[in-house]
Design a protein around this motif. Structure first.
Motif, PDB file in Angstrom:
ATOM      1  N   VAL A 169       0.978  -1.139  -0.077  1.00  0.00           N
ATOM      2  CA  VAL A 169      -0.118   0.081  -0.014  1.00  0.00           C
ATOM      3  C   VAL A 169       0.934   1.266  -0.093  1.00  0.00           C
ATOM      4  CG1 VAL A 169      -1.619   1.014   1.306  1.00  0.00           C
ATOM      5  CG2 VAL A 169      -1.936  -1.121   1.142  1.00  0.00           C
ATOM      6  N   GLU A 170       1.907   1.263   0.883  1.00  0.00           N
ATOM      7  CA  GLU A 170       2.823   2.463   1.083  1.00  0.00           C
ATOM      8  C   GLU A 170       3.489   2.775  -0.182  1.00  0.00           C
ATOM      9  OE1 GLU A 170       4.497   1.934   4.679  1.00  0.00           O
ATOM     10  OE2 GLU A 170       2.718   2.489   5.829  1.00  0.00           O
ATOM     11  N   LEU A 171       4.302   1.532  -0.672  1.00  0.00           N
ATOM     12  CA  LEU A 171       5.126   1.858  -1.830  1.00  0.00           C
ATOM     13  C   LEU A 171       4.559   1.917  -3.207  1.00  0.00           C
ATOM     14  CD1 LEU A 171       8.058  -0.604  -0.512  1.00  0.00           C
ATOM     15  CD2 LEU A 171       7.909   1.708  -0.474  1.00  0.00           C
ATOM     16  N   ASP A 172       3.427   1.446  -3.413  1.00  0.00           N
ATOM     17  CA  ASP A 172       3.012   0.821  -4.524  1.00  0.00           C
ATOM     18  C   ASP A 172       1.595   1.249  -5.040  1.00  0.00           C
ATOM     19  OD1 ASP A 172       5.229  -0.638  -6.127  1.00  0.00           O
ATOM     20  OD2 ASP A 172       5.174  -1.754  -4.318  1.00  0.00           O
ATOM     21  N   GLY A 173       0.922   1.931  -4.035  1.00  0.00           N
ATOM     22  CA  GLY A 173      -0.636   2.395  -3.975  1.00  0.00           C
ATOM     23  C   GLY A 173      -1.506   1.495  -4.247  1.00  0.00           C
ATOM     24  N   ILE A 174      -1.255   0.050  -3.824  1.00  0.00           N
ATOM     25  CA  ILE A 174      -2.249  -1.007  -3.878  1.00  0.00           C
ATOM     26  C   ILE A 174      -3.533  -0.592  -3.218  1.00  0.00           C
ATOM     27  CG2 ILE A 174      -2.893  -3.203  -3.178  1.00  0.00           C
ATOM     28  CD1 ILE A 174      -0.698  -3.418  -5.218  1.00  0.00           C
ATOM     29  N   THR A 175      -4.651  -0.730  -4.092  1.00  0.00           N
ATOM     30  CA  THR A 175      -5.994  -0.446  -3.619  1.00  0.00           C
ATOM     31  C   THR A 175      -7.050  -1.362  -3.166  1.00  0.00           C
ATOM     32  OG1 THR A 175      -6.988  -0.743  -5.819  1.00  0.00           O
ATOM     33  CG2 THR A 175      -6.082   1.509  -5.081  1.00  0.00           C
ATOM     34  N   GLN A 176      -6.622  -2.627  -3.214  1.00  0.00           N
ATOM     35  CA  GLN A 176      -7.413  -3.730  -2.561  1.00  0.00           C
ATOM     36  C   GLN A 176      -6.492  -4.875  -2.648  1.00  0.00           C
ATOM     37  OE1 GLN A 176     -10.328  -5.847  -4.797  1.00  0.00           O
ATOM     38  NE2 GLN A 176     -10.087  -4.966  -6.849  1.00  0.00           N
ATOM     39  N   MET A 177      -7.061  -6.003  -1.720  1.00  0.00           N
ATOM     40  CA  MET A 177      -6.353  -7.196  -1.604  1.00  0.00           C
ATOM     41  C   MET A 177      -7.170  -8.197  -1.514  1.00  0.00           C
ATOM     42  SD  MET A 177      -3.859  -8.185   1.905  1.00  0.00           S
ATOM     43  CE  MET A 177      -2.795  -9.864   1.786  1.00  0.00           C
ATOM     44  N   ILE A 178      -6.830  -9.436  -2.049  1.00  0.00           N
ATOM     45  CA  ILE A 178      -7.528 -10.509  -2.348  1.00  0.00           C
ATOM     46  C   ILE A 178      -6.816 -11.771  -1.739  1.00  0.00           C
ATOM     47  CG2 ILE A 178      -8.728 -12.238  -4.021  1.00  0.00           C
ATOM     48  CD1 ILE A 178      -9.105 -10.113  -6.023  1.00  0.00           C
ATOM     49  N   MET A 179      -7.757 -12.470  -0.753  1.00  0.00           N
ATOM     50  CA  MET A 179      -7.065 -13.656   0.032  1.00  0.00           C
ATOM     51  C   MET A 179      -7.763 -14.824  -0.336  1.00  0.00           C
ATOM     52  SD  MET A 179      -6.173 -12.465   3.957  1.00  0.00           S
ATOM     53  CE  MET A 179      -5.404 -11.041   4.346  1.00  0.00           C
ATOM     54  N   THR A 180      -7.238 -15.739  -0.996  1.00  0.00           N
ATOM     55  CA  THR A 180      -7.833 -17.016  -1.179  1.00  0.00           C
ATOM     56  C   THR A 180      -7.004 -18.159  -0.600  1.00  0.00           C
ATOM     57  OG1 THR A 180      -8.527 -18.488  -2.882  1.00  0.00           O
ATOM     58  CG2 THR A 180      -6.355 -17.369  -3.605  1.00  0.00           C
ATOM     59  N   THR A 181      -7.354 -19.569  -0.614  1.00  0.00           N
ATOM     60  CA  THR A 181      -6.542 -20.396   0.088  1.00  0.00           C
ATOM     61  C   THR A 181      -7.087 -22.001  -0.589  1.00  0.00           C
ATOM     62  OG1 THR A 181      -6.505 -21.515   2.213  1.00  0.00           O
ATOM     63  CG2 THR A 181      -8.638 -20.581   1.691  1.00  0.00           C
ATOM     64  N   GLY A 182      -6.052 -22.692  -0.345  1.00  0.00           N
ATOM     65  CA  GLY A 182      -6.449 -23.863  -0.773  1.00  0.00           C
ATOM     66  C   GLY A 182      -7.342 -24.633   0.379  1.00  0.00           C
ATOM     67  N   THR A 183      -7.970 -25.513  -0.006  1.00  0.00           N
ATOM     68  CA  THR A 183      -8.944 -26.306   1.053  1.00  0.00           C
ATOM     69  C   THR A 183      -8.266 -27.274   1.942  1.00  0.00           C
ATOM     70  OG1 THR A 183     -10.699 -25.856  -0.665  1.00  0.00           O
ATOM     71  CG2 THR A 183     -10.934 -27.321   1.414  1.00  0.00           C
ATOM     72  N   PRO A 184      -8.374 -26.855   3.302  1.00  0.00           N
ATOM     73  CA  PRO A 184      -7.817 -27.854   4.084  1.00  0.00           C
ATOM     74  C   PRO A 184      -8.607 -29.020   4.467  1.00  0.00           C
ATOM     75  CG  PRO A 184      -8.451 -25.869   5.247  1.00  0.00           C
ATOM     76  CD  PRO A 184      -8.707 -25.740   3.934  1.00  0.00           C
TER      77      PRO A 184
END
Length: 385
Positions: A169-184
Motif C-alpha cells: 500500500v505504502e510503496l505501490d499504491g495497492i488499492t485492494q487485497m484478495i486472499m484465497t486459500t487451498g482447502t484444508p
C-alpha cells in the motif's frame, strides 16, 4: 468508422482472453505469472487505463491470430491481429515491494503478488486436501505448482501478510487485497485461516479485502469473516452443472450446489448485495444457457457471477483442453451485463475482489443499460425457479 487504436470492445477483449497473445520479443517479457493458483499463465496489460489479464503461456496460444511486441522507443505493447495493429497497451511494471524480504529472509513476492495493476493477491494456504489425488482434484488447478518451482511458500503467516500488505500500500499504491486459500481438511474449508490473516492485515493497514474459500459447513464462519474485517466474499462455483462438476472437480463437487446457494443467501445478508461473488469458468462444458440461467439466478440473489474464459494451464490434466469460443463469452455477457446494471450490482460498486478488479474477464464492459436487455420473462422464470 475506424476504431481508435488503443481501445478494445468487449467482444475483442473476449477474443484476446480466449485466444491469448503470441509474445514476439520473449526476452523482454517483463512481469508475468505462470504456475500456481489462478489467474495464472497470464500477463497484465492496460488499455487506456483498463487492465486485462491476457493468456501467454498455454500451448493453445501458438495458434492465436493475436501477437504482441514491446516497442522499446515508447515502452508500449503493440497488439496485432494477423499482423495488423489493433491496439496499444501499457504493461504494469514490477512493484517496489517485490524488492523486499522479511526479517527471516522470505521475499515479499513469495508471500503476495501483484495482480492486474493495483491488486495485492495471496494464497494463504498453497496446499489443498484435494490436489494430490487426481480422483478428487480440480482438473484445471495448478495451486501447488508454484511450490514446486519455489515461487511461494506453503503457509503465509498473519504477520507476514500484514507486513507485505502495509508495504504494498505504502510503496505501490495497492488499492485492494484478495486472499484465497487451498482447502484444508477442516470443516471451515479455509475460513479459519482467512479470519486470522484478515485480522492481522486490518490491524496493520486500512485496505479493502475480499476473502475466498469454499462454503464452510457452518454459516458461523461467514459471520466470523465479517467480524474480522472482510469486506467482500468469494465462493467459487467454477462450473454450474452437476454434470460438469462431477467430471472436472470431483472432490469439490462433494460440496453440493444446494450448499453454495444457501451460503450465498446468508453471505448476501451479511456482506450486502454485490459484495458476494462467484467465479464461473466458461468453457469447461457447461452450456451457454446453463451459465446464463445460473448467472441470472445469482444476480437476483445479489451475487455477482464473475464469468471468465477458461484458460488451460500447463502441468494440469486440462492443459490440452480446447479453448472456449470468444463469441460464446460475448453472447453470455450480453445477457448478464445489462442484468447486473438493472439490479444495481456493478463491479465499480463492489468493495473488493475479482469482480471489482475485473481484469480476468470482459464482463464489466457489458455493465451498461444501453446494452441489449436480457429477456425479462427468462429473468423472472429463473428468479423464481
Amino acid at each position: 468508422m475506424t476504431q481508435k487504436i488503443g481501445t478494445l470492445s468487449g467482444a475483442q477483449l473476449s477474443q484476446l482472453q480466449t485466444r491469448g497473445l503470441r509474445w514476439l520479443n520473449g526476452d523482454k517479457l517483463g512481469l508475468a505469472r505462470s504456475g500456481g493458483a489462478g489467474p495464472t499463465d497470464h500477463k497484465a496489460l492496460s488499455f487506456e487505463g483498463e487492465t486485462a489479464m491476457i493468456p501467454l503461456f498455454n500451448s493453445q496460444v501458438s495458434d492465436s491470430p493475436y501477437s504482441a511486441q514491446l516497442d522499446e522507443s515508447s515502452d508500449q505493447v503493440l497488439i496485432f491481429d494477423q499482423g495488423t495493429l489493433i491496439a496499444k497497451a501499457v504493461a504494469p511494471g514490477t512493484p517496489r515491494f517485490y524488492a523486499l524480504s522479511t526479517a527471516d529472509g522470505v521475499p515479499y513476492s513469495q508471500i503476495a503478488t501483484l495482480h492486474s495493476k493495483d491488486v495485492l493477491a495471496t494464497t494463504v494456504l498453497q496446499t489443498c486436501v484435494r490436489y494430490r489425488n487426481r480422483d478428487t482434484s480440480c482438473q484445471f488447478c495448478a495451486i501447488e505448482e508454484s511450490l514446486v518451482t519455489g515461487k511461494t511458500i506453503a503457509h503465509k503467516t498473519p504477520a507476514q501478510l500484514a507486513e507485505v500488505a502495509k508495504a504494498a500500500v505504502e510503496l505501490d499504491g495497492i488499492t485492494q487485497m484478495i486472499m484465497t486459500t487451498g482447502t484444508p481438511k477442516t470443516s471451515d474449508r479455509g475460513a479459519a485461516v482467512l479470519v486470522e490473516s484478515i485480522l492481522a492485515v486490518k490491524a496493520s493497514v486500512n485496505i479493502p479485502i475480499q476473502a475466498q474459500c469454499e462454503p464452510p459447513a457452518d454459516d458461523v464462519w461467514l459471520y466470523r469473516l465479517k467480524e474480522a474485517g472482510t469486506d467482500a466474499l468469494g465462493m467459487h462455483l467454477e462450473a454450474v452443472s452437476d454434470r460438469v462438476r462431477q467430471r472436472i472437480m470431483p472432490g469439490k463437487a462433494s460440496v453440493p450446489l444446494s450448499r453454495y446457494m444457501s451460503a450465498f443467501k446468508t453471505a448476501v445478508n451479511i456482506f450486502g448485495r454485490g459484495n458476494v461473488s462467484t467465479y464461473i469458468l466458461a468453457g469447461l462444458g457447461d452450456t451457454e444457457d446453463e451459465i446464463i440461467d445460473m448467472g441470472l439466478r445469482l444476480i437476483n440473489m445479489g451475487v455477482y457471477p464473475f464469468v471468465v474464459p477458461f484458460v488451460p494451464v500447463a502441468g494440469t490434466p486440462l492443459q490440452n483442453y480446447p479453448i472456449p469460443d470468444g463469441a460464446m463469452l460475448d453472447r453470455i455477457f450480453l445477457q448478464l451485463g445489462p442484468a447486473l446494471s438493472a439490479s444495481g450490482i456493478q463491479s465499480a460498486n463492489t468493495k473488493a475482489g475479482c469482480a471489482k478488479c475485473g481484469a480476468c474477464s470482459s464482463l464489466k464492459k457489458y455493465e451498461s443499460p444501453s446494452m441489449p436487455q436480457p429477456d425479462n420473462q427468462q429473468v423472472m422464470e429463473i428468479a423464481h425457479a
